[in-house]
Design an enzyme around this catalytic site. Structure first.
Site, PDB file in Angstrom:
ATOM      1  N   GLU A  97       0.828  -1.215   0.000  1.00  0.00           N
ATOM      2  CA  GLU A  97       0.000   0.000   0.000  1.00  0.00           C
ATOM      3  C   GLU A  97       0.860   1.262   0.000  1.00  0.00           C
ATOM      4  O   GLU A  97       2.087   1.204   0.140  1.00  0.00           O
ATOM      5  CB  GLU A  97      -0.951  -0.047   1.201  1.00  0.00           C
ATOM      6  CG  GLU A  97      -1.921  -1.212   1.076  1.00  0.00           C
ATOM      7  CD  GLU A  97      -2.987  -1.248   2.154  1.00  0.00           C
ATOM      8  OE1 GLU A  97      -2.890  -0.487   3.140  1.00  0.00           O
ATOM      9  OE2 GLU A  97      -3.929  -2.051   1.988  1.00  0.00           O
ATOM     10  N   CYS A 153      -2.220  -4.724  -5.457  1.00  0.00           N
ATOM     11  CA  CYS A 153      -2.716  -5.976  -4.858  1.00  0.00           C
ATOM     12  C   CYS A 153      -1.648  -7.067  -4.924  1.00  0.00           C
ATOM     13  O   CYS A 153      -0.783  -7.064  -5.819  1.00  0.00           O
ATOM     14  CB  CYS A 153      -3.933  -6.480  -5.610  1.00  0.00           C
ATOM     15  SG  CYS A 153      -5.369  -5.422  -5.515  1.00  0.00           S
ATOM     16  N   GLU A 210      -1.945 -10.133  -5.890  1.00  0.00           N
ATOM     17  CA  GLU A 210      -1.997 -10.931  -7.121  1.00  0.00           C
ATOM     18  C   GLU A 210      -1.146 -10.306  -8.216  1.00  0.00           C
ATOM     19  O   GLU A 210      -0.417 -10.991  -8.926  1.00  0.00           O
ATOM     20  CB  GLU A 210      -3.440 -11.062  -7.629  1.00  0.00           C
ATOM     21  CG  GLU A 210      -4.376 -11.832  -6.725  1.00  0.00           C
ATOM     22  CD  GLU A 210      -5.099 -10.955  -5.724  1.00  0.00           C
ATOM     23  OE1 GLU A 210      -4.488  -9.974  -5.227  1.00  0.00           O
ATOM     24  OE2 GLU A 210      -6.264 -11.249  -5.415  1.00  0.00           O
ATOM     25  N   CYS A 247      -9.731  -8.435  -7.164  1.00  0.00           N
ATOM     26  CA  CYS A 247     -10.375  -7.247  -7.731  1.00  0.00           C
ATOM     27  C   CYS A 247     -10.388  -7.328  -9.262  1.00  0.00           C
ATOM     28  O   CYS A 247      -9.704  -8.170  -9.864  1.00  0.00           O
ATOM     29  CB  CYS A 247      -9.661  -5.976  -7.259  1.00  0.00           C
ATOM     30  SG  CYS A 247      -8.152  -5.617  -8.169  1.00  0.00           S
ATOM     31  N   CYS A 250      -6.950  -7.088 -11.107  1.00  0.00           N
ATOM     32  CA  CYS A 250      -6.148  -8.323 -11.006  1.00  0.00           C
ATOM     33  C   CYS A 250      -6.706  -9.385 -11.951  1.00  0.00           C
ATOM     34  O   CYS A 250      -5.949 -10.111 -12.605  1.00  0.00           O
ATOM     35  CB  CYS A 250      -6.132  -8.839  -9.574  1.00  0.00           C
ATOM     36  SG  CYS A 250      -5.134  -7.805  -8.492  1.00  0.00           S
TER      37      CYS A 250
HETATM   38  N1  THU Z   1      -6.173  -6.619  -2.018  1.00  0.00           N
HETATM   39  C1  THU Z   1      -5.359  -7.555  -2.576  1.00  0.00           C
HETATM   40  O1  THU Z   1      -4.128  -7.467  -2.467  1.00  0.00           O
HETATM   41  N2  THU Z   1      -5.938  -8.567  -3.237  1.00  0.00           N
HETATM   42  C2  THU Z   1      -7.270  -8.809  -3.312  1.00  0.00           C
HETATM   43  O2  THU Z   1      -7.689  -9.795  -3.895  1.00  0.00           O
HETATM   44  C3  THU Z   1      -8.210  -7.858  -2.707  1.00  0.00           C
HETATM   45  C4  THU Z   1      -7.617  -6.631  -2.148  1.00  0.00           C
HETATM   46  C5  THU Z   1      -5.553  -5.546  -1.232  1.00  0.00           C
HETATM   47  C6  THU Z   1      -5.567  -4.174  -1.820  1.00  0.00           C
HETATM   48  C7  THU Z   1      -5.442  -3.316  -0.566  1.00  0.00           C
HETATM   49  O3  THU Z   1      -4.073  -3.252  -0.211  1.00  0.00           O
HETATM   50  C8  THU Z   1      -6.157  -4.114   0.495  1.00  0.00           C
HETATM   51  O4  THU Z   1      -6.211  -5.449   0.009  1.00  0.00           O
HETATM   52  C9  THU Z   1      -7.550  -3.630   0.815  1.00  0.00           C
HETATM   53  O5  THU Z   1      -8.321  -3.515  -0.341  1.00  0.00           O
END
Ligand code: THU
Length: 159
Positions: free
Chosen positions: A63, A72, A74, A111, A114
């Site tokens: 983040e 993310c 993925e 999401c 991804c």
């Molecule tokens: N996030 C992921 O890394 N993968 C997912 O499949 C869903 C969301 C992360 C993005 C962000 O850093 C946090 O989870 C909250 O949305």
């Protein structure tokens, strides 16, 4: 006018119904949640990619104070995999998510961005990617990212 029904294929299963290889990859995805940098959402996601050459690449969500600059788990895992091994096809992707209450009960849901990146990777290597979405109550197994993204935009649309 005609209504069309689009079917996707998802297997809901338990750990003991998976192969050793699949279980190992889920463990790697769970382990990768410990490498997440998520001080804003406090939601730790881990991904693990098994390649055709047996390599396992892990990724976690990263983040940023400027929220949209984060990425993310993925995509971190998949982009790193493709940059490190551009000539090797990814075979299986496992994803796990953890909040302050522990690992999610229901399977984590990638999401849209991804899903689009996974689809591009499948098309690039001309090989479906098996996807394992971990939850403590149930695991979803999919045989292709196409099942995550019906009616997807892809390079054939550009022709
Ligand atoms: N996030 C992921 O890394 N993968 C997912 O499949 C869903 C969301 C992360 C993005 C962000 O850093 C946090 O989870 C909250 O949305």
């Amino acid at each position: 006018m005609q209504e069309k029904e689009i079917k996707i294929r998802v297997i809901a299963c338990q750990l003991d119904e998976l192969t050793i290889e699949e279980r190992h990859l889920i463990e790697k995805a769970k382990e990768a949640t410990n490498l997440s940098y998520a001080p804003y959402s406090m939601f730790n996601v881990g991904a693990a990619v098994l390649l055709d050459n047996g390599e396992v690449i892990q990724g976690s969500n990263q983040e940023n104070a400027a929220y949209p600059s984060g990425l993310c788990a993925e995509r971190v895992a998949m982009f790193y995999t493709n940059s490190r091994f551009p000539n090797v096809a990814p075979k299986i992707l496992a994803v796990a998510g953890r909040s302050k209450d522990g690992f999610l009960k229901q399977p984590i849901s990638p999401c849209g961005s991804c899903r689009q990146v996974l689809l591009e990777t499948e098309l690039r290597y001309k090989q479906d990617i098996e996807i394992l979405l971990y939850g403590t109550d149930v695991i979803y197994k999919l045989f292709s990212s196409k099942d995550l993204l019906p009616l997807a935009f892809n390079k054939s649309t550009l022709k």
